[in-house]
Enzyme design. Sequence first.
Site, short mmCIF file in Angstrom:
data_model
loop_
_atom_site.label_atom_id
_atom_site.label_comp_id
_atom_site.label_asym_id
_atom_site.label_seq_id
_atom_site.Cartn_x
_atom_site.Cartn_y
_atom_site.Cartn_z
N GLU A 224 -87.88 65.66 -19.85
CA GLU A 224 -86.78 66.51 -19.38
C GLU A 224 -85.72 66.65 -20.47
OE1 GLU A 224 -86.59 68.38 -16.77
OE2 GLU A 224 -88.01 67.54 -15.35
N TRP B 258 -89.60 74.60 -18.83
CA TRP B 258 -90.40 73.43 -18.48
C TRP B 258 -91.87 73.63 -18.87
CZ3 TRP B 258 -90.20 68.61 -18.23
CH2 TRP B 258 -91.14 67.85 -17.55
N TYR C 165 -99.33 70.77 -11.75
CA TYR C 165 -98.13 69.94 -11.81
C TYR C 165 -97.38 70.03 -10.48
CZ TYR C 165 -93.33 68.64 -12.89
OH TYR C 165 -92.08 68.09 -12.83
#
Length: 190
Positions: free
Chosen positions: A43, A51, A21
């Site tokens: 988000e 995350w 990522y």
Amino acid sequence: MSKKEIIRCSWCGQDPLYQDYHDQEWGKPVKDDGTLFEFLILESAQAGLSWITILKRREGYRRAYDNFDYRKIAQYTESDVERLMHDEGIIRNRLKVKSSIANARIFMEIQQEFGSFYNYLYSFLPNGEPIINTLENAKEAPVTTSVSDAIAKDLKKRGVKFFGSTICYAYMQAVGMVNDHIAACSFRTA
């Protein structure tokens, strides 16, 4: 011939999913509204969580949320809310699920008003350009800025939920509105 050492921002650690990522997506400017919406959903789902928790469920979200098609999501009904509440591939928080549907509708209203969500977001940036920070280490990165404050405040006024200034700044980092790759990072583009 020696192989060049790869240097990454420290936050991605050793997890291959996190590293991929970081290397492929994080901090790269996104202009596509579909991708901007995907990150808005992800988000927002992150609020109160890490995350990596969301990143590990990204494919689950993609499947459950019609590949992040905001037009379809905006049409979701209470039966879709119930379907999502039983989907183990996503975070099953009723308030977040319901807000994702409302946020899709608001997203489309913003597109109507500004021509695209991208245009809306970049109207907050100085000269309409990404913010390039020069950080020696990841700890120097802010968690909010006056820009993330302004975007979060405006989105809240429009009815967007689970998208305060801290989440907004993380969003800005993710979609390349701000470049917070450390100066030595092998994946820094500017």
